[in-house]
Design a protein around this motif. Structure first.
Motif, PDB file in Angstrom:
ATOM      1  N   CYS A 101      18.659  -8.601  10.435  1.00 47.90           N
ATOM      2  CA  CYS A 101      17.433  -8.074   9.858  1.00 47.90           C
ATOM      3  C   CYS A 101      17.698  -7.597   8.432  1.00 47.90           C
ATOM      4  O   CYS A 101      18.836  -7.249   8.083  1.00 47.90           O
ATOM      5  CB  CYS A 101      16.912  -6.899  10.698  1.00 47.90           C
ATOM      6  SG  CYS A 101      16.316  -7.402  12.331  1.00 47.90           S
ATOM      7  N   SER A 141      15.866  -4.295  15.231  1.00 53.23           N
ATOM      8  CA  SER A 141      15.093  -5.081  16.196  1.00 53.23           C
ATOM      9  C   SER A 141      15.633  -4.874  17.594  1.00 53.23           C
ATOM     10  O   SER A 141      16.703  -4.294  17.796  1.00 53.23           O
ATOM     11  CB  SER A 141      15.175  -6.577  15.835  1.00 53.23           C
ATOM     12  OG  SER A 141      16.497  -7.061  16.061  1.00 53.23           O
ATOM     13  N   THR A 189      17.102 -11.077  13.898  1.00 53.91           N
ATOM     14  CA  THR A 189      15.760 -11.640  14.080  1.00 53.91           C
ATOM     15  C   THR A 189      15.661 -12.183  15.491  1.00 53.91           C
ATOM     16  O   THR A 189      16.681 -12.494  16.117  1.00 53.91           O
ATOM     17  CB  THR A 189      15.530 -12.751  13.040  1.00 53.91           C
ATOM     18  OG1 THR A 189      16.536 -13.768  13.220  1.00 53.91           O
ATOM     19  CG2 THR A 189      15.545 -12.228  11.625  1.00 53.91           C
ATOM     20  N   ASN A 226      11.427 -10.265  15.121  1.00 51.64           N
ATOM     21  CA  ASN A 226      10.754  -8.979  15.337  1.00 51.64           C
ATOM     22  C   ASN A 226      11.498  -7.819  14.681  1.00 51.64           C
ATOM     23  O   ASN A 226      11.678  -6.755  15.271  1.00 51.64           O
ATOM     24  CB  ASN A 226      10.587  -8.712  16.833  1.00 51.64           C
ATOM     25  CG  ASN A 226       9.813  -9.804  17.547  1.00 51.64           C
ATOM     26  OD1 ASN A 226       8.845 -10.350  16.973  1.00 51.64           O
ATOM     27  ND2 ASN A 226      10.212 -10.138  18.760  1.00 51.64           N
ATOM     28  N   CYS A 227      11.944  -8.019  13.459  1.00 51.19           N
ATOM     29  CA  CYS A 227      12.558  -6.916  12.728  1.00 51.19           C
ATOM     30  C   CYS A 227      11.467  -5.943  12.294  1.00 51.19           C
ATOM     31  O   CYS A 227      10.349  -6.335  11.945  1.00 51.19           O
ATOM     32  CB  CYS A 227      13.308  -7.443  11.514  1.00 51.19           C
ATOM     33  SG  CYS A 227      14.720  -8.499  11.954  1.00 51.19           S
ATOM     34  N   ALA A 277      11.200  -0.364  17.457  1.00 50.00           N
ATOM     35  CA  ALA A 277      12.561  -0.858  17.694  1.00 50.00           C
ATOM     36  C   ALA A 277      13.495   0.315  17.985  1.00 50.00           C
ATOM     37  O   ALA A 277      13.237   1.441  17.566  1.00 50.00           O
ATOM     38  CB  ALA A 277      13.046  -1.641  16.483  1.00 50.00           C
TER      39      ALA A 277
END
Length: 1317
Positions: A79, A85, A91, A93-94, A183
């Motif tokens: 990320c 995440s 990666t 969805n960071c 996160a």
């Protein structure tokens, strides 16, 4: 070939180092270095990839550099900076929505609720909107997870999950997460912790001459024994097995490289489990092992130690745990070549280091002594062969606490020959014995061959070979000692120092002085300080039995070979074989297996000899020795020899017979110059020079064979090796070809053929050397101790027989013919009843053991002694057919009889013959101590005991009795012989009818008035011998005051007493001192005032009772609105004032709250309590009891007069019934009172004040309301002007609630109204 680019930064490195295993990724990391954290690196690595049938790929990954880097499979990338995440910082969805906190997790362990657990402690999150996720990993694999909330700062890994990580490195990994999503934060990793047991060294060495070395294990988790009652079952067993690729076999058994010290191995079982308890668990656990003393030059040995699954008594955590293998290297320390100490011939000595010399001295000398262990060999030499030289005539060996003595040193012993009726001198036989001086191990050390050869196998692995030869005039013994590695640098004596340095073999007994010994030096006539220093003093002479015992710790050692091997009759493999020695000697194994070699005692005999009452008897003169130095010096031998042989002829004869013998040829061919044949030839030459007897060449051949055998067994190049086609392991077996060339004893006496060391005798001859004629029976000479067996000192269950030419065969037999013996001699009983044949036990060629039938003269402690002796004529046969002339054994009781070796017995002068049994002077009649055998009085009946004296009374003085108190006085006398029983009685009539005396001496009397009496008492012992005593008893008033009680008697004066003052309130000798009870502070909440005979408590406010230990109803401040409480009879009085008003204010209101009379449970248990008009009433007593309901007692019927006077009583089942009360009275017939109507009384006689109450705290308004509802409380409101208002009877609708006391509704009342209250 593919090229992969490895990219890493600090964040990536942290990710790879901490979280790579949580989701099952397989990565490899290096060692963290700061330089790698500060810069971005790009590295090209060559990775080989192979396509396997389009099913999968195989990657060959090269090692990474020293920086913390790892391989990462996939297409995801880290990320951007400042984001994180779910994919651990990769990666997709960071997001920047994650908490940035630092919790610093730390890992510890401990116990909780009887289990071993691990704790992960960390700094709690700084905000309350976070959860903490904890991952427990073992070698990177997750074994448990937890989510913590509410600021928790610790996670616990329980024992069940901890067990999943045993043998691995445990870590806890924590990260934060917002409760509303987003996160997770950065994953933080704790310190690593290895859970299990560490092997501190996986490869180590042990030296064959060194001490034990230990496999060191370190447990990192505790062995929890929290529950004390389980402590005996709180242990861990660690099973081990030793394996080696190359295995040596000896006699079918393997010879291991290493054995385990068996201290921690249980004595039972089929494996080798080392057992450890909680006391062993605190630090380093050691599994001690020691190199086997194998007496072989075998180089570096290798052995693998394999561990089996742990077993545990109560610790489930450790059950099933298993360790990795450990490798042990055994370093060989055996010496190459011929290393043997010998003392042979007349005698010639060769030290361990090879020095050759001669000693022509008479005496007892130390041949060999271990400097640290209780092992020693002593020899006796005497002048022989015309006093020109000395010969070994005896040898004594000590191994621990047991000794073996072999001797032919006695010139001859004179014994009575029963068959011929004459005294005869016997010589030429060997005397042997084994003695114990303390605990001995289970292994048998002493063995004997049938050819007068003896072997001693020492626990160190050393071997002593003893050959007894010669005749009665010139006996000699050859001794050969083969040392083990445990002897290196630890020997002393005439055998030298065994350190490879031949120049210090002349070490003296002070272990510091050294004399030079020259090669072939002759030492005689006391001219050698070295030899004289090893002359044995009497205090340390083994021949004389002067042995200092060793403690059990030095003797009862235990070593276990943990090599798996099949067991006959069992389909499984077992791997425990324990013995007291770490030595595995293949030569010893072969010798023990040879025909004719047997142990000199069995384990039963070893245990039996620990007691003094046994049949192991010897004649001391058979072991006699003239230890004085001869006055005439020995004359050195010269040439020619007595038989006329010159030196050249003798040397040629010895060399030809020695080197050209079958064994000599083979040994010379195989060993060459490594075998010292020169000293053997030289010994042969010197022996023939001194004696003129060529038999000494056989001694040289025997010595050569023994030393050659040792050299061949020691060198593994002569062993036969086989390689397994299945396992590839190598198995080696010792050389057996050598025994085909071994010579036979005495060359079979020229009467047989030698085959593989054993004589095949010609017809008509037998024995180890074919020296015994088959048709001739053996010679039985005598039985030790003049053939007399006293049943008071021996069991007389077996007897030795001394003779010659006894053979070790299955037909060796004893013939036992029973006879009677008396003053006329031995009288034979008729055959065949009196003649039996039993197997004999062979001990050596001069001694056998015959078992005896049960004797008629066995010892008896209950029926006296027998008056007759028993004779047994004992004959010996080698074949069960031809028997020797008999020797005489007399079994008798020396208490009553005098017997001699010629076969005559007479009754002793100082004994009695009573009822057919014999008793010694002073013997007591069974069951009657007063009768005994007194020959001076009567020899045929029991006489009165001569040493009995009458009882002696203890002085008492005047006895004081107290009027109306029972006198209880014990009359005491002592029996001079300390017999346990005396009886007492009154002499004549008692001076008072109420006075009595028991047979035990208890004098009892209760006087009624002042008086003085004299009591005459007699004490008698069990034999009726008595004495009398007059006791003066004076009756007086008891002087104790204030109700104190007197003791049962006093002596000399009434004032010599201490009164019993319990419960009187007084103390002192006469209870005349008032006790200050206040010293003990008896008043719990009050002031104590001492009174005469008692005390009184002034209680603090709100406490009552005799000890001020009862709380009054006001104690809990029950008044509403913080009113002031006062205790009054039957109620509490509350004064309630407005806030800030004094107690005497006119605004104050006084309220009385009555108490519930039944609240104190005044009635007997299970009896009902009812309140009527504020008075409690108890119901009837339970069935079977009677009383008023408050106090109930057992109803025993009308005999106890339970009813009121003049009321009829009728007995009924379980009790009684009372009739009606008399006229004018009322009640239940038990309690009747006048029938009046004057008011209401408290029927139970208890005031309300005496009854505790449970009072609720109510506000004033609540109190008023409650009173109106229950209709029982009468409350008064008191104004300052003493005006009274009646509140409790107001109608509910007219009452008002008010927080202001001034608003309280009050109705004016007159005095008349008060009367109705």
């Amino acid at each position: 070939m593919k090229h992969f680019e490895v990219i890493y930064t600090r964040n990536v490195i942290e990710f790879l180092n901490s979280s790579d295993f949580i989701r099952g990724r397989s990565l490899s990391t290096g060692v963290s270095q700061d330089v790698c954290h500060r810069r971005l690196l790009r590295v090209l690595l060559d990775i080989k990839v192979k396509n396997c049938d389009d099913s999968y790929f195989v990657y060959l990954l090269p090692h990474t550099s020293n920086c913390p880097e790892a391989y990462c499979a996939g297409t995801e990338v880290p990320c951007p900076a400042g984001e994180n995440s779910e994919n651990f910082g990769f990666t997709p969805n960071c997001t920047a929505n994650f908490p940035t906190i630092e919790m610093k997790p730390q890992l510890t362990n401990g116990t909780r609720n009887g289990e071993v657990v691990m704790f992960c402690d960390f700094d709690p999150p700084p905000w309350d909107n976070l959860t903490v996720e904890v991952f427990w990993t073992a070698d990177g694999d997750v074994i448990d997870e937890a989510t913590l909330v509410n600021g928790e700062d610790q996670s616990v890994l329980d024992q069940a999950h901890l067990k999943l990580g045993m043998g691995k490195e445990i870590s806890c990994k924590v990260r934060g997460r917002y409760e509303d999503g987003g996160a997770p934060g950065t994953l933080e990793v704790s310190n690593g912790f290895f859970a299990g047991m560490k092997i501190l060294k996986k490869v180590f060495t042990v030296d064959e001459d060194g001490p034990t070395n230990s496999i060191q294990l370190q447990p990192t988790l505790p062995l929890d024994c929290s529950f004390g009652y389980l402590a005996p079952y709180c242990f861990v067993s660690i099973p081990v097995t030793f394996e080696e690729e190359s295995r040596r076999l000896c006699g079918g058994d393997g010879v291991p490289q290493v054995v385990a010290d068996g201290t921690k191995i249980p004595s039972i079982g089929n494996d080798c489990p080392f057992k450890y308890g909680v006391d062993d668990w605190g630090g380093i656990i050691e599994l001690p092992v020691i190199a086997v003393r194998d007496s072989q030059v075998d180089g570096l040995g290798y052995m693998k130690v394999k561990f089996g699954p742990f077993s545990s008594g109560q610790s489930d955590l450790w059950a099933g745990y298993q360790l990795e293998d450990v490798e042990i290297l055994s370093v060989d320390k055996d010496s190459i070549g011929d290393v043997t100490c010998t003392s042979t011939g007349d005698p010639h000595y060769t030290t361990f280091d090879g020095r050759y010399y001669h000693v022509y001295e008479q005496g007892t000398f130390t041949l060999y002594k271990h400097q640290t262990l209780p092992i020693e060999v002593q020899t006796r030499t005497r002048l022989c062969f015309g006093d020109n030289v000395a010969c070994n005539c005896g040898v004594a060996v000590r191994s621990g606490n047991e000794t073996l003595i072999l001797t032919k040193c006695t010139d001859g012993v004179q014994r009575y020959n029963f068959s011929s009726g004459t005294w005869t001198t016997y010589d030429g036989f060997l005397a042997s014995r084994i003695d114990h001086y303390g605990p001995v191990g289970e292994d048998i050390n002493f063995y004997q061959a049938s050819d007068s050869r003896f072997y001693v196998f020492l626990p160190t692995g050393s071997l002593i070979d003893i050959l007894v030869t010669g005749d009665g005039v010139n006996p000699y013994i050859d001794i050969s000692i083969r040392p083990s590695v445990d002897d290196k640098r630890k020997t002393s004596g005439l055998c030298g120092t065994f350190d490879g340095n031949i120049t210090n073999d002349g070490l003296h007994s002070d272990i510091s002085t050294v004399s030079t010994i020259h090669e072939n030096q002759v030492m005689s006539n006391g001219n050698s300080a070295f030899v004289n220093s090893w002359r044995v003093e009497d205090d340390d002479n083994i021949f004389m039995g002067n042995v200092h015992p060793s403690p059990p710790s030095e003797i009862e050692r235990r070593y276990c070979s943990c090599v798996k091997r099949p067991v006959a009759g069992d389909g499984r493999e077992h791997n425990i074989h324990c013995k007291i020695s770490p030595a595995y000697d293949c030569v010893a194994k072969q010798l023990k297996s040879r025909r004719g070699v047997q142990p000199m005692e069995n384990n039963g005999a070893r245990k039996r000899r620990d007691t003094s009452y046994n049949d192991e008897v010897y004649d001391d003169d058979m072991f006699g020795f003239d230890n004085s130095v001869p006055t005439a010096p020995a004359v050195a031998p010269s040439w020619p020899a007595p038989n006329g042989m010159t030196e050249a002829e003798t040397r040629a004869y010895c060399e030809d017979n020695l080197v050209n013998s079958p064994s000599g040829k083979l040994c010379t061919l195989l060993l060459g110059d490594t075998l010292d044949t020169a000293s053997m030839v030289e010994s042969c030459v010197v022996d023939i020079q001194a004696t003129g007897n060529t038999v000494f060449v056989q001694t040289a051949i025997t010595s050569l064979e023994a030393r050659c055998s040792d050299a061949l067994y020691k060198n593994l190049t002569y062993w036969t090796s086989n390689i397994s086609n299945v396992t590839g392991n190598v198995t080696s077996e010792p050389p057996s070809f050598f025994f085909e060339t071994v010579s036979c004893p005495s060359n079979c006496s020229g009467r047989g053929i030698c085959e593989k060391g054993e004589c095949i005798c010609q017809k008509g001859f037998e024995g180890p050397s074919c020296s015994i004629e088959t048709d001739a029976p053996p010679k039985a000479y005598f039985i030790p101790k003049d053939g007399l067996c006293d049943t008071n000192t021996r069991p007389c269950e077996r007897t030795p027989v001394i003779g010659k030419d006894f053979l070790q065969s299955g037909n060796l037999t004893c013939s036992l013919q029973t006879a009677q013996i008396d003053g006329n001699g031995v009288q034979l009983l008729p055959d065949p009843v009196a003649n039996i044949a039993v197997p004999a036990t062979f001990e050596d060629e001069s001694r056998v053991i015959c078992p005896l039938p049960p004797s008629r003269v066995r010892r008896s402690t209950s029926a006296g002694h027998r008056t007759t002796a028993e004779a047994t004529l004992v004959s010996i046969s080698n074949d069960g057919v031809r028997f020797s002339p008999p020797v005489l054994l007399i079994t008798y009781d020396a208490v009553c009889q005098d017997c001699n070796v010629t076969g005559f017995c007479v009754l002793r002068n100082n004994s009695c013959e009573i009822d057919g049994a014999c008793y010694a002077d002073g013997d007591t009649q069974i069951g009657n101590w007063c009768k005994q055998c007194v020959p001076a009085v009567n020899v045929s009946t029991w006489s009165d005991r001569q040493d009995n004296a009458p009882p002696v009374f203890e002085p008492t003085g005047n006895i004081i009795a107290f009027i109306n108190n029972q006198l209880d006085f014990t009359v005491k006398a002592e029996d001079p012989e300390n017999r346990p029983h005396l009886s007492y009685s009154l002499v004549g009539a008692p001076p008072d009818p109420d006075l009595s005396l028991t047979s035990a001496g208890q004098l009892k009397w209760t006087p009624k008035q002042n008086s003085t009496i004299v009591v005459n008492v007699m004490a008698a012992d069990e034999c009726g011998l008595s004495s009398t005593e007059s006791l003066t008893v004076t009756a007086r008033d008891c002087p104790c005051q204030h109700g104190g009680s007197c003791p049962s008697f006093a002596l000399d004066s009434p004032d010599n007493i201490n009164c019993t003052c319990s419960g009187t309130g007084f103390t002192g000798q006469m209870c005349d001192v008032d006790v200050d009870e206040c010293l003990d502070s008896p008043c719990d909440h009050g002031v104590c005032n001492n009174t005469v005979g008692g005390f009184h408590c002034d209680c603090e406010q709100y406490y009552t009772g005799p000890l001020c230990d009862q709380e009054t109803p006001c104690f809990s401040n029950p008044c509403p609105d913080n009113g002031t409480c006062a205790d009054i009879p039957g109620a509490i009085q509350c004064t309630i004032c407005p806030e800030g008003s004094p107690v005497d204010s006119s605004l104050c209101v006084i309220i009385e709250i009555p108490l519930d009379p039944c609240s104190s449970n005044p009635c007997y248990p299970d009896v009902t309590c009812d309140v009527v008009d504020d008075v409690y009433t108890c119901g009837p007593c339970p069935a079977g009891l009677t009383g008023d309901g408050v106090n109930c007692v057992e109803d025993v019927g009308c005999s106890s007069k339970p009813c009121y006077p003049e009321v009829t009583c009728t007995d009924v089942p379980g009790g009684h019934e009372c009739g009606d009360c008399p006229h004018g009275m009322t009640g239940d017939g038990k309690n009747c009172t006048e029938d009046t109507v004057t008011g209401v009384t408290d029927q139970q006689g208890f005031s309300w004040y005496e009854q505790p109450a449970n009072i609720a705290l109510l506000s004033v308004g609540a109190v008023v309301l409650a009173a109106a509802l229950i209709g029982v409380a009468v409350w008064r409101v008191k104004a300052h002007n003493v005006t009274r208002g009646k509140v409790g009877d107001l109608p509910l609708e007219e009452r008002r609630k008010s927080d202001d006391p001034q608003d309280l509704h009050v109705e004016e009342m007159s005095d008349q109204d008060c009367e109705h209250d």
